[in-house]
Motif scaffolding. Structure first.
Motif, PDB file in Angstrom:
ATOM      1  N   ASP A 135     -38.330   6.922  60.941  1.00  0.00           N
ATOM      2  CA  ASP A 135     -36.958   7.346  60.674  1.00  0.00           C
ATOM      3  C   ASP A 135     -36.867   8.857  60.802  1.00  0.00           C
ATOM      4  O   ASP A 135     -37.309   9.592  59.916  1.00  0.00           O
ATOM      5  N   LEU A 136     -36.306   9.341  61.907  1.00  0.00           N
ATOM      6  CA  LEU A 136     -36.225  10.785  62.150  1.00  0.00           C
ATOM      7  C   LEU A 136     -35.173  11.465  61.288  1.00  0.00           C
ATOM      8  O   LEU A 136     -35.072  12.703  61.310  1.00  0.00           O
ATOM      9  N   ARG A 137     -34.413  10.696  60.499  1.00  0.00           N
ATOM     10  CA  ARG A 137     -33.467  11.307  59.562  1.00  0.00           C
ATOM     11  C   ARG A 137     -34.043  11.355  58.144  1.00  0.00           C
ATOM     12  O   ARG A 137     -33.393  11.855  57.229  1.00  0.00           O
ATOM     13  N   SER A 138     -35.224  10.865  57.955  1.00  0.00           N
ATOM     14  CA  SER A 138     -35.823  10.862  56.625  1.00  0.00           C
ATOM     15  C   SER A 138     -36.226  12.273  56.223  1.00  0.00           C
ATOM     16  O   SER A 138     -36.394  13.165  57.065  1.00  0.00           O
ATOM     17  N   ARG A 139     -36.409  12.475  54.938  1.00  0.00           N
ATOM     18  CA  ARG A 139     -36.814  13.793  54.450  1.00  0.00           C
ATOM     19  C   ARG A 139     -38.182  14.188  55.007  1.00  0.00           C
ATOM     20  O   ARG A 139     -38.459  15.370  55.212  1.00  0.00           O
ATOM     21  N   GLN A 140     -39.020  13.213  55.292  1.00  0.00           N
ATOM     22  CA  GLN A 140     -40.352  13.493  55.810  1.00  0.00           C
ATOM     23  C   GLN A 140     -40.325  13.944  57.266  1.00  0.00           C
ATOM     24  O   GLN A 140     -41.293  14.536  57.753  1.00  0.00           O
ATOM     25  N   ALA A 141     -39.228  13.660  57.981  1.00  0.00           N
ATOM     26  CA  ALA A 141     -39.146  13.977  59.406  1.00  0.00           C
ATOM     27  C   ALA A 141     -38.254  15.168  59.716  1.00  0.00           C
ATOM     28  O   ALA A 141     -38.489  15.886  60.695  1.00  0.00           O
ATOM     29  N   GLU A 142     -37.223  15.405  58.918  1.00  0.00           N
ATOM     30  CA  GLU A 142     -36.205  16.422  59.201  1.00  0.00           C
ATOM     31  C   GLU A 142     -36.371  17.612  58.260  1.00  0.00           C
ATOM     32  O   GLU A 142     -36.300  17.468  57.035  1.00  0.00           O
ATOM     33  N   TYR A 143     -36.579  18.777  58.862  1.00  0.00           N
ATOM     34  CA  TYR A 143     -36.753  20.002  58.085  1.00  0.00           C
ATOM     35  C   TYR A 143     -35.731  21.042  58.567  1.00  0.00           C
ATOM     36  O   TYR A 143     -35.752  21.448  59.736  1.00  0.00           O
ATOM     37  N   VAL A 144     -34.853  21.477  57.674  1.00  0.00           N
ATOM     38  CA  VAL A 144     -33.984  22.608  57.978  1.00  0.00           C
ATOM     39  C   VAL A 144     -34.817  23.868  57.789  1.00  0.00           C
ATOM     40  O   VAL A 144     -35.345  24.112  56.695  1.00  0.00           O
ATOM     41  N   ILE A 145     -34.974  24.647  58.842  1.00  0.00           N
ATOM     42  CA  ILE A 145     -35.835  25.825  58.759  1.00  0.00           C
ATOM     43  C   ILE A 145     -35.056  27.116  58.601  1.00  0.00           C
ATOM     44  O   ILE A 145     -35.594  28.130  58.137  1.00  0.00           O
ATOM     45  N   ALA A 146     -33.777  27.108  58.985  1.00  0.00           N
ATOM     46  CA  ALA A 146     -32.981  28.336  58.926  1.00  0.00           C
ATOM     47  C   ALA A 146     -31.510  27.974  59.045  1.00  0.00           C
ATOM     48  O   ALA A 146     -31.150  26.849  59.390  1.00  0.00           O
ATOM     49  N   LEU A 147     -30.677  28.951  58.761  1.00  0.00           N
ATOM     50  CA  LEU A 147     -29.239  28.820  58.950  1.00  0.00           C
ATOM     51  C   LEU A 147     -28.794  29.842  59.986  1.00  0.00           C
ATOM     52  O   LEU A 147     -29.360  30.931  60.097  1.00  0.00           O
ATOM     53  N   ASP A 148     -27.797  29.468  60.729  1.00  0.00           N
ATOM     54  CA  ASP A 148     -27.285  30.326  61.792  1.00  0.00           C
ATOM     55  C   ASP A 148     -25.793  30.081  61.893  1.00  0.00           C
ATOM     56  O   ASP A 148     -25.262  29.140  61.287  1.00  0.00           O
ATOM     57  N   GLY A 149     -25.118  30.899  62.632  1.00  0.00           N
ATOM     58  CA  GLY A 149     -23.703  30.679  62.871  1.00  0.00           C
ATOM     59  C   GLY A 149     -23.407  30.827  64.345  1.00  0.00           C
ATOM     60  O   GLY A 149     -23.984  31.693  65.012  1.00  0.00           O
ATOM     61  N   LEU A 150     -22.548  29.980  64.866  1.00  0.00           N
ATOM     62  CA  LEU A 150     -22.046  30.180  66.217  1.00  0.00           C
ATOM     63  C   LEU A 150     -21.002  31.286  66.134  1.00  0.00           C
ATOM     64  O   LEU A 150     -19.934  31.107  65.540  1.00  0.00           O
ATOM     65  N   ALA A 151     -21.339  32.418  66.678  1.00  0.00           N
ATOM     66  CA  ALA A 151     -20.416  33.541  66.658  1.00  0.00           C
ATOM     67  C   ALA A 151     -19.519  33.482  67.889  1.00  0.00           C
ATOM     68  O   ALA A 151     -19.969  33.207  68.990  1.00  0.00           O
ATOM     69  N   ILE A 152     -18.233  33.740  67.674  1.00  0.00           N
ATOM     70  CA  ILE A 152     -17.285  33.860  68.779  1.00  0.00           C
ATOM     71  C   ILE A 152     -17.183  35.345  69.094  1.00  0.00           C
ATOM     72  O   ILE A 152     -16.749  36.137  68.258  1.00  0.00           O
ATOM     73  N   ILE A 153     -17.600  35.716  70.294  1.00  0.00           N
ATOM     74  CA  ILE A 153     -17.733  37.124  70.643  1.00  0.00           C
ATOM     75  C   ILE A 153     -16.742  37.506  71.741  1.00  0.00           C
ATOM     76  O   ILE A 153     -16.384  36.693  72.594  1.00  0.00           O
ATOM     77  N   VAL A 154     -16.301  38.752  71.679  1.00  0.00           N
ATOM     78  CA  VAL A 154     -15.411  39.316  72.696  1.00  0.00           C
ATOM     79  C   VAL A 154     -15.932  40.703  73.059  1.00  0.00           C
ATOM     80  O   VAL A 154     -16.816  41.251  72.401  1.00  0.00           O
ATOM     81  N   HIS A 155     -15.372  41.254  74.100  1.00  0.00           N
ATOM     82  CA  HIS A 155     -15.738  42.595  74.544  1.00  0.00           C
ATOM     83  C   HIS A 155     -15.405  43.618  73.451  1.00  0.00           C
ATOM     84  O   HIS A 155     -14.419  43.452  72.710  1.00  0.00           O
ATOM     85  N   PRO A 156     -16.194  44.688  73.300  1.00  0.00           N
ATOM     86  CA  PRO A 156     -15.925  45.693  72.254  1.00  0.00           C
ATOM     87  C   PRO A 156     -14.525  46.286  72.309  1.00  0.00           C
ATOM     88  O   PRO A 156     -13.992  46.734  71.282  1.00  0.00           O
ATOM     89  N   GLY A 157     -13.887  46.278  73.470  1.00  0.00           N
ATOM     90  CA  GLY A 157     -12.538  46.836  73.579  1.00  0.00           C
ATOM     91  C   GLY A 157     -11.430  45.857  73.272  1.00  0.00           C
ATOM     92  O   GLY A 157     -10.246  46.225  73.286  1.00  0.00           O
ATOM     93  N   ASN A 158     -11.763  44.615  72.951  1.00  0.00           N
ATOM     94  CA  ASN A 158     -10.748  43.593  72.680  1.00  0.00           C
ATOM     95  C   ASN A 158     -10.239  43.732  71.239  1.00  0.00           C
ATOM     96  O   ASN A 158     -11.034  43.736  70.302  1.00  0.00           O
ATOM     97  N   PRO A 159      -8.915  43.836  71.021  1.00  0.00           N
ATOM     98  CA  PRO A 159      -8.390  44.028  69.654  1.00  0.00           C
ATOM     99  C   PRO A 159      -8.314  42.743  68.831  1.00  0.00           C
ATOM    100  O   PRO A 159      -8.041  42.806  67.628  1.00  0.00           O
ATOM    101  N   LEU A 160      -8.550  41.587  69.444  1.00  0.00           N
ATOM    102  CA  LEU A 160      -8.438  40.320  68.717  1.00  0.00           C
ATOM    103  C   LEU A 160      -9.456  40.269  67.585  1.00  0.00           C
ATOM    104  O   LEU A 160     -10.621  40.629  67.771  1.00  0.00           O
TER     105      LEU A 160
END
Length: 452
Positions: A135-160
């Motif tokens: 069971d790859l969803r079991s606690r023995q198989a699945e390890y969260v190693i870190a947290l991350d975020g999908l960043a939405i990025i724009v050009h430095p000159g974009n005012p949004l």
């Protein structure tokens, strides 16, 4: 989320591990030829294996007394060998490949890897395919190693500065194709996206496109590497893209709003609590029934303070518990505002398996982390408060009851660790951090921890 001081205190790694982290991933030729059989094979996510995976392996090698870590090219892009000198003087190697999350699960099925690195949870189809391995969803198989975020990025000159998830989906589907539609200067929007094999793209599709019934515009430029994508946006004033938080560090990142939730910028605090709409977990998966000592060692090392220090050094958010002061309580329910005045919020949220009242695998390990945190001498006289939340239902009283039961579930798990919550607070369906999509409901069903 506002805090009055930096959320995370930086801690130094042990000298041996820190030395390994400072080594560049560049080819060396000083070691003799290593054994034909690698100690470990690690395949999958580019987000994980481009930097974090090799560093965790190097940290484990250092802990076990291996020295002189070096990286050697294989002739294939995004593949390399990490070699080191064993205590007995022999040379050993670890095979690492970073072609995308899906390739890691495929390699597990083909038995061409020992560990799959992933930047999204394993899917139902992958669980079924890999069922012969356990069971790859079991606690023995699945390890969260870190947290991350999908960043939405724009050009430095974009005012949004801010978007909601619906707008974001419309942009990447091509429905909004001109910056003037978002209040900017007239001109076409250029889209930058990860490739189809990437867990980063899978996460974006699951959290942004699919809930809105959208598909990625075929005109989007696709990249295998987060870093390459971010570099391209840097040079394109009309560009917008999504990438990992670590790769986006030098570019403007947009605050995002999900449904009724407030607009939240990606930050260490908002990602640690997973309040940020595009916060995500990074994983290692290994078959629970077939694993070597090295596989077991890597999985366990990833959860230790030394392993989490490597996570932080690699530009991701570590699973550490730290107190932070909430200073902006405008518009918050009175009970919550009162709590914020007398207590500090901890950088951990407990969440539950989808469609279940059971704590998920990360939450189960976070219970252990919180128990260790509460046992620290400086917390001996402080009180722990658990605040439960639920997603919106037609009956507010039922939402309040379910929120209290969620807080009680965490309190019960802590009790098994000989740690006792002083108070349980139910906020029902108040203060949502997400909308009412299936993923949003999972995020709203949470328990916060506060230290008083």
């Amino acid at each position: 989320m506002n805090c009055s001081a930096p959320v995370f205190r930086r801690t130094l790694l042990r000298r041996a591990v820190l030395t390994l982290l400072l080594l560049p991933l560049a080819p060396y030729t000083t070691l003799a030829a290593e054994s034909d059989t690698p100690l470990l094979r690690l395949q999958g996510s580019n987000t994980v294996n481009a930097r974090l995976g090799p560093r965790l392996v190097a940290g484990l090698l250092a802990e076990r007394g291996y020295q002189q870590p070096q990286t050697l090219p294989t002739g294939v892009m995004d593949e390399w060998r990490l070699v080191a000198r064993a205590p007995d003087g022999s040379s050993v190697s670890v095979q690492i490949a970073a072609h995308g999350t899906g390739t890691g699960f495929t390699a597990l099925a083909n038995k061409t890897t020992d560990v799959a690195a992933a930047s999204r949870p394993i899917t139902d189809a992958e669980v079924t395919t890999l069922a012969p391995l356990g069971d790859l969803r079991s606690r023995q198989a699945e390890y969260v190693i870190a947290l991350d975020g999908l960043a939405i990025i724009v050009h430095p000159g974009n005012p949004l500065r801010e978007l909601d998830l619906q707008q974001l989906a419309q942009i990447f589907a091509g429905d909004i194709g001109d910056w003037q539609q978002l209040g900017g200067q007239p001109g076409p929007i250029h889209l930058y996206a990860r490739d189809d094999r990437s867990g980063t793209y899978d996460t974006f599709r699951e959290l942004v496109l699919t809930p809105a019934g959208k598909r990625l515009n075929a005109q989007a430029k696709r990249y295998e590497s987060n870093e390459e994508l971010a570099e391209q946006v840097t040079h394109d004033p009309a560009g917008i893209g999504f990438t990992s938080l670590a790769a986006a560090a030098k570019l403007p990142m947009l605050a995002l709003r999900d449904g009724e939730g407030r607009a939240i910028l990606p930050s260490e605090a908002s990602i640690a609590t997973e309040d940020y709409p595009l916060a995500r977990r990074l994983f290692l998966y290994a078959p629970p029934n077939e694993r070597s000592d090295w596989v077991r060692g890597l999985l366990e090392f990833s959860q230790t303070p030394a392993g989490q220090s490597i996570v932080q050094q690699s530009g991701f958010v570590a699973q550490r518990i730290e107190p932070l002061r909430i200073t902006n309580t405008q518009g918050m329910p009175k009970a919550y505002a009162d709590l914020a005045q007398r207590a500090q919020r901890l950088t951990v949220n407990f969440r539950f398996t989808a469609g279940s009242a059971q704590l998920d695998n990360k939450a189960l390990r976070d219970v252990e982390r919180l128990a260790d945190f509460m046992r620290l001498p400086e917390n001996a006289s402080r009180r722990l408060v658990l605040a439960g939340f639920n997603d919106a239902t037609e009956d507010p009283a039922r939402a309040a009851l379910l929120a209290r039961l969620r807080a009680l579930a965490v309190a019960t798990a802590l009790r098994h660790q000989k740690v006792f919550a002083a108070d349980l607070l139910s906020l029902g369906d108040q203060l949502p951090v997400a909308g009412l999509s299936p993923n949003g409901r999972v995020k709203n069903r949470r328990v916060e921890a506060w230290l008083q």
